[in-house]
Design an enzyme around this catalytic site. Sequence first.
Site, PDB file in Angstrom:
ATOM      1  N   ARG A  63       0.841  -1.208   0.000  1.00  0.00           N
ATOM      2  CA  ARG A  63       0.000   0.000   0.000  1.00  0.00           C
ATOM      3  C   ARG A  63       0.875   1.257   0.000  1.00  0.00           C
ATOM      4  O   ARG A  63       0.577   2.241  -0.658  1.00  0.00           O
ATOM      5  CB  ARG A  63      -0.961  -0.001   1.197  1.00  0.00           C
ATOM      6  CG  ARG A  63      -1.756   1.286   1.312  1.00  0.00           C
ATOM      7  CD  ARG A  63      -3.001   1.207   2.178  1.00  0.00           C
ATOM      8  NE  ARG A  63      -2.949   0.281   3.282  1.00  0.00           N
ATOM      9  CZ  ARG A  63      -2.263   0.479   4.416  1.00  0.00           C
ATOM     10  NH1 ARG A  63      -1.563   1.573   4.579  1.00  0.00           N
ATOM     11  NH2 ARG A  63      -2.296  -0.423   5.378  1.00  0.00           N
ATOM     12  N   TYR A 115     -16.856  15.753 -16.244  1.00  0.00           N
ATOM     13  CA  TYR A 115     -17.199  14.334 -16.252  1.00  0.00           C
ATOM     14  C   TYR A 115     -18.341  14.087 -15.258  1.00  0.00           C
ATOM     15  O   TYR A 115     -18.307  14.597 -14.120  1.00  0.00           O
ATOM     16  CB  TYR A 115     -15.951  13.536 -15.860  1.00  0.00           C
ATOM     17  CG  TYR A 115     -16.188  12.065 -15.724  1.00  0.00           C
ATOM     18  CD1 TYR A 115     -16.444  11.288 -16.850  1.00  0.00           C
ATOM     19  CD2 TYR A 115     -16.170  11.451 -14.482  1.00  0.00           C
ATOM     20  CE1 TYR A 115     -16.666   9.931 -16.727  1.00  0.00           C
ATOM     21  CE2 TYR A 115     -16.386  10.093 -14.349  1.00  0.00           C
ATOM     22  CZ  TYR A 115     -16.641   9.335 -15.468  1.00  0.00           C
ATOM     23  OH  TYR A 115     -16.859   8.001 -15.341  1.00  0.00           O
ATOM     24  N   ASP A 189      -8.283  17.812 -14.971  1.00  0.00           N
ATOM     25  CA  ASP A 189      -8.532  16.437 -15.403  1.00  0.00           C
ATOM     26  C   ASP A 189      -8.162  16.373 -16.889  1.00  0.00           C
ATOM     27  O   ASP A 189      -8.838  16.932 -17.735  1.00  0.00           O
ATOM     28  CB  ASP A 189     -10.016  16.118 -15.168  1.00  0.00           C
ATOM     29  CG  ASP A 189     -10.394  14.713 -15.608  1.00  0.00           C
ATOM     30  OD1 ASP A 189      -9.662  14.106 -16.418  1.00  0.00           O
ATOM     31  OD2 ASP A 189     -11.440  14.218 -15.138  1.00  0.00           O
ATOM     32  N   LYS A 214      -8.873   5.242 -19.346  1.00  0.00           N
ATOM     33  CA  LYS A 214      -9.227   5.640 -20.711  1.00  0.00           C
ATOM     34  C   LYS A 214      -8.016   5.537 -21.633  1.00  0.00           C
ATOM     35  O   LYS A 214      -7.491   4.466 -21.809  1.00  0.00           O
ATOM     36  CB  LYS A 214      -9.838   7.042 -20.686  1.00  0.00           C
ATOM     37  CG  LYS A 214     -10.887   7.253 -19.580  1.00  0.00           C
ATOM     38  CD  LYS A 214     -12.114   6.358 -19.740  1.00  0.00           C
ATOM     39  CE  LYS A 214     -12.984   6.289 -18.487  1.00  0.00           C
ATOM     40  NZ  LYS A 214     -13.391   7.571 -17.932  1.00  0.00           N
TER      41      LYS A 214
HETATM   42  C1  LIG Z   1     -13.686   8.060 -16.679  1.00  0.00           C
HETATM   43  C2  LIG Z   1     -13.363   9.421 -16.271  1.00  0.00           C
HETATM   44  C3  LIG Z   1     -13.177   9.739 -14.920  1.00  0.00           C
HETATM   45  C4  LIG Z   1     -13.337   8.711 -13.814  1.00  0.00           C
HETATM   46  O1  LIG Z   1     -12.370   7.718 -13.894  1.00  0.00           O
HETATM   47  P1  LIG Z   1     -12.606   6.212 -13.365  1.00  0.00           P
HETATM   48  O2  LIG Z   1     -11.314   5.568 -13.691  1.00  0.00           O
HETATM   49  O3  LIG Z   1     -13.765   5.658 -14.129  1.00  0.00           O
HETATM   50  O4  LIG Z   1     -12.897   6.295 -11.912  1.00  0.00           O
HETATM   51  C5  LIG Z   1     -12.855  11.042 -14.599  1.00  0.00           C
HETATM   52  N1  LIG Z   1     -12.733  11.999 -15.545  1.00  0.00           N
HETATM   53  C6  LIG Z   1     -12.918  11.729 -16.850  1.00  0.00           C
HETATM   54  C7  LIG Z   1     -12.767  12.828 -17.839  1.00  0.00           C
HETATM   55  C8  LIG Z   1     -13.241  10.447 -17.257  1.00  0.00           C
HETATM   56  O5  LIG Z   1     -13.443  10.208 -18.556  1.00  0.00           O
END
Ligand SMILES: *Cc1c(COP(=O)(O)O)cnc(C)c1O
Length: 406
Positions: A63, A115, A189, A214
Amino acid sequence: MATSADKKQEVGEGETLGLATLACHAGSDPRRWTSRDVIPPISMATTFLLDDPSDRSGFLYTRVGNPTRRSLEECLAAVEGARYAFCFSSGLAALLNTTYLLRAHDHIVCSADVYGGTYRFLKNCAARMALDTTNVDCTDVGKFQKAFLPNTKMVWLETVSNPTMKVLDLKALVSVSRQRAPHAIIIVDNTFLTPYLHKPLECGVDVVMHSLTKYINGHSDVLMGSLALNDPKLADELRKLQNYMGAVPSPFDCFLTNRGLRTLEVRMLRHGDSALQVARALESNPRVERVLHPGLPSHPQHKLAIELLTKGFCGVFSCYVNGTAQQTKDFMNNVKIFALAFSLGGHESLIELPREMTHSAMTEEERQAIGITDTLVRISIGLEDPRDLIRDLEQALLLAIPNPKD
Ligand SMILES: *Cc1c(COP(=O)(O)O)cnc(C)c1O
């Protein structure tokens, strides 16, 4: 943790190494491992042998830190141009950890069309920890400026909004934020763009967040998130939070994500190129009312987009179907190569209806305000042959909408 400067030396010198080179090599010098594996071994151990009780020289407990995770974190820091990177069990776990940098009654300024999961978390969970959020249309710098309160401690932005593909002028927003709240942590993000297309740290933000789920993993088989940054004090806090909160990824998932990251640049080139081809084909299709793609001259912010995103665009864009809500669903049900599914950024093409899927947590009023209607479809272009993708969408549109209105 090593810095990205160390990693550059490790992979062979110079500040000038390209992202593709760093993605292939940073964090995985074979001389690090006695076995000299040319790829990072998967260290499944949860705990590590100490020389004596006070020994803190190496890994202690998975961890806290793990060799496979460290390789990935160093590689991520290198490609992002950051000194530090930390991985979490999902993108939202990364977001959750950042909110623990705040205190009760702090205020967050967040872009209006973030998101869906970010919106939902801030509204439902962060609110319960007495963190108030103001969602604001950040394409309007004046409105952004007015959203700040005396207790604003965090700014959460997405350079390209989802699903309406609005582009933010990050440098302008950073400068306003520093004026209005000098100590607010600015987080971007960068999931949609990836460091190949855009490096938010170069625009002066404090932290870059990714859903590695992604594009960075890119193969739709890992859920993971990351935070990358330069400030040592903030890095110290996040390193502690990563350990204290425990939302860390498994070593096997770190291995997979590092493997995906190796090919980020070639994948992004193909995603971007194919998406533009498909977007152009849809724009000239009478069964499509409007395509929202910043790379098209028809996009209201096209000029800003090509100024900011000099390397092109990702594989995600949206369009309004020229038909009814039912015809839009029929179109989505008729595709053969595309999968009707959540998510984006994988090798396989996906299609989704934001109103009922990714953005269902918003109120109808909020959705209307940012243009999420019952005919708005979001598309994630994968790595297939773009000609097949265009043919697939065309046949599905033709079946769903025999007589388009003009
Ligand atoms: C998918 C996504 C998230 C969340 O990520 P997870 O891995 O599904 O928890 C946050 N921001 C954007 C832009 C995303 O496409």
